[in-house]
Design a protein around this motif. Structure first.
Motif, PDB file in Angstrom:
ATOM      1  N   VAL A  67      77.211  25.174  11.909  1.00 17.28           N
ATOM      2  CA  VAL A  67      77.318  24.799  13.064  1.00 17.28           C
ATOM      3  C   VAL A  67      78.540  25.723  13.803  1.00 17.28           C
ATOM      4  N   ILE A  68      78.274  26.082  15.146  1.00 14.66           N
ATOM      5  CA  ILE A  68      79.255  26.554  16.009  1.00 14.66           C
ATOM      6  C   ILE A  68      79.312  25.763  17.241  1.00 14.66           C
ATOM      7  N   ASN A  69      80.280  24.941  17.352  1.00 19.91           N
ATOM      8  CA  ASN A  69      80.268  24.056  18.552  1.00 19.91           C
ATOM      9  C   ASN A  69      81.104  24.738  19.889  1.00 19.91           C
ATOM     10  N   ASN A  70      80.699  24.547  20.975  1.00 25.16           N
ATOM     11  CA  ASN A  70      81.257  25.013  22.321  1.00 25.16           C
ATOM     12  C   ASN A  70      81.644  23.857  23.235  1.00 25.16           C
ATOM     13  N   VAL A  71      82.940  23.581  23.351  1.00 27.84           N
ATOM     14  CA  VAL A  71      83.356  22.543  24.039  1.00 27.84           C
ATOM     15  C   VAL A  71      83.584  23.263  25.632  1.00 27.84           C
ATOM     16  N   SER A  72      82.569  23.074  26.302  1.00 26.36           N
ATOM     17  CA  SER A  72      82.352  23.770  27.635  1.00 26.36           C
ATOM     18  C   SER A  72      83.000  22.778  29.018  1.00 26.36           C
ATOM     19  N   GLY A  73      83.518  21.649  28.554  1.00 26.04           N
ATOM     20  CA  GLY A  73      84.161  20.997  29.435  1.00 26.04           C
ATOM     21  C   GLY A  73      84.178  19.424  28.978  1.00 26.04           C
ATOM     22  N   LEU A  74      85.244  18.805  29.289  1.00 25.79           N
ATOM     23  CA  LEU A  74      85.369  17.566  28.804  1.00 25.79           C
ATOM     24  C   LEU A  74      84.648  16.336  29.404  1.00 25.79           C
ATOM     25  N   GLY A  75      84.097  16.515  30.486  1.00 24.23           N
ATOM     26  CA  GLY A  75      83.376  15.617  31.514  1.00 24.23           C
ATOM     27  C   GLY A  75      84.342  14.637  31.847  1.00 24.23           C
ATOM     28  N   THR A  76      83.835  13.211  31.749  1.00 25.58           N
ATOM     29  CA  THR A  76      84.913  12.120  31.938  1.00 25.58           C
ATOM     30  C   THR A  76      85.957  11.615  30.835  1.00 25.58           C
ATOM     31  N   VAL A  77      85.693  12.352  29.596  1.00 24.47           N
ATOM     32  CA  VAL A  77      86.314  11.878  28.486  1.00 24.47           C
ATOM     33  C   VAL A  77      87.878  11.700  28.505  1.00 24.47           C
TER      34      VAL A  77
END
Length: 372
Positions: A107-117
């Motif tokens: 898999v190749i993941n994309n962290v496109s934003g951290l939201g509320t984390v």
């Protein structure tokens, strides 16, 4: 190769990942979209993608349902048998990665934003961090949309540095999004914010700034385009939102599938968000040659060179936002036009989607070579 693109909505794939999907298909790959069914699912099929539905709640944090999501992803991945999976948004990034690991698919993941984390500190955010740390042992590559997010993940030891890379956001199609031929400033100067109606996007600050500015310049228009969302504690109550509209603080434009035409009619695009990956709406605005006012926070600040193509304002400050919006409003026509041209140049130099697509092709090629 058969390549799966997995996101939390079909809308997201259609609006933000179609250029990548089309480039992959043009290179001879099969592309399978895996996302919950919505009004855009059939549009994906019409565009030439295969489509497989998955049941997934965007905002839900029920641990039992989330564990069942791993099982569902695993069943889909074993059935579809992709050679590589491209995943976006928190649930595919975490639960999809664990399912892909069980299925033996890279898999190749994309962290496109951290939201509320990393914005809201609570039990849910602590659990999310622990899940990220466990799941992110397994991807072949993790892309981030700004360096601040990448550094935060490294600081919390959530991911191994050697598999990380920073992309210029989602990239932007600078051919589709381009300035209108003739520059003209509206007599009723128009500020435009494009966002879901959420507190974390800075909607309350935008309304506060609108009150300040309209008291001094009643002829200006302060507009909002985006979907209404009462989700959790971050959504704005409908009664509050309707009062803002009723009182004339902001002009609500609803939603649109033709965002470019709305941006074209604006004089300045505003986003007072608390944190982003790299906001697509600001990339669209920059590509269309619009001055930008946004917060000096990760993700947003990458889209503005202060005093060149716009202004950076303090986060959570309606007063400072109003001051920066006023600076744009009071610019002479020639300077306003120059600021727009600087936005366009930044989009061409830094955010053209060709850079993003190229890095994906490189990562996919590396996985293909490793398999061989």
């Amino acid at each position: 190769m058969r390549i799966a693109i997995v996101i939390n909505t079909s809308w997201n794939i259609f609006n933000f990942r179609m250029s990548l999907a089309k480039a992959l298909m043009a290179a001879g790959h099969e592309v399978v979209a895996i996302a919950p069914r919505d009004a855009y699912s059939e549009k994906l099929v019409a565009a030439g993608l295969q489509y497989v539905p998955v049941e997934m709640e965007n905002k839900g944090t029920n641990p039992v349902k989330d564990l069942l999501l791993i099982k569902q992803f695993h069943r889909i991945y074993k059935t579809v048998q992709p050679d590589v999976i491209l995943q976006y948004t928190i649930k595919p990034n975490i639960y999809g990665t664990l399912a892909a690991r069980l299925a033996g698919i890279p898999v190749i993941n994309n962290v496109s934003g951290l939201g509320t984390v990393f914005i809201v500190k609570n039990l849910v955010s602590k659990v999310a961090l622990a899940l990220y740390k466990f799941a992110f042992q397994f991807p072949a590559k993790v892309f981030f949309q700004n360096n601040d997010d990448r550094e935060l993940f490294l600081e919390h030891r959530l991911v191994s540095e050697q598999i990380t890379e920073v992309l210029p956001g989602s990239g932007i199609d600078t051919v589709r999004f381009k300035p209108t031929e003739n520059f003209s400033r509206n007599k009723d100067f128009r500020f435009l914010m494009i966002s879901r109606v959420l507190y974390e996007k800075g909607i309350a600050e935008y309304v506060e700034a609108a009150k300040i500015l309209k008291a001094k310049y009643p002829e200006i228009r302060i507009q909002l385009l985006g979907s209404f969302d009462e989700a959790g504690n971050i959504g704005i109550k409908k009664t509050v939102f309707l009062d803002w509209i009723k009182n004339g603080e902001i002009e609500y434009l609803g939603t649109s599938d033709d965002v470019a035409s709305v941006i074209a009619q604006a004089d300045c695009v505003v986003l007072p968000s608390y944190r982003e990956g790299t906001p697509k709406t600001l990339l669209e605005a920059a590509a269309m040659g619009k001055p930008i006012v946004t917060t000096n926070v990760p993700g947003c600040k990458e889209t503005v060179i202060d005093n060149q193509n716009g202004y950076l304002c303090e986060v959570r400050s309606g007063e400072d936002l109003a001051a920066k919006m006023e600076k744009v409003l009071l610019l002479p026509e020639e300077q306003l036009q120059q600021m727009g041209k600087a936005s366009r140049q930044l989009a061409l130099d830094k955010f053209d989607e060709k850079h993003v697509i190229g890095q994906y092709f490189k990562a996919i090629q590396q996985i293909s070579e490793r398999k061989r």
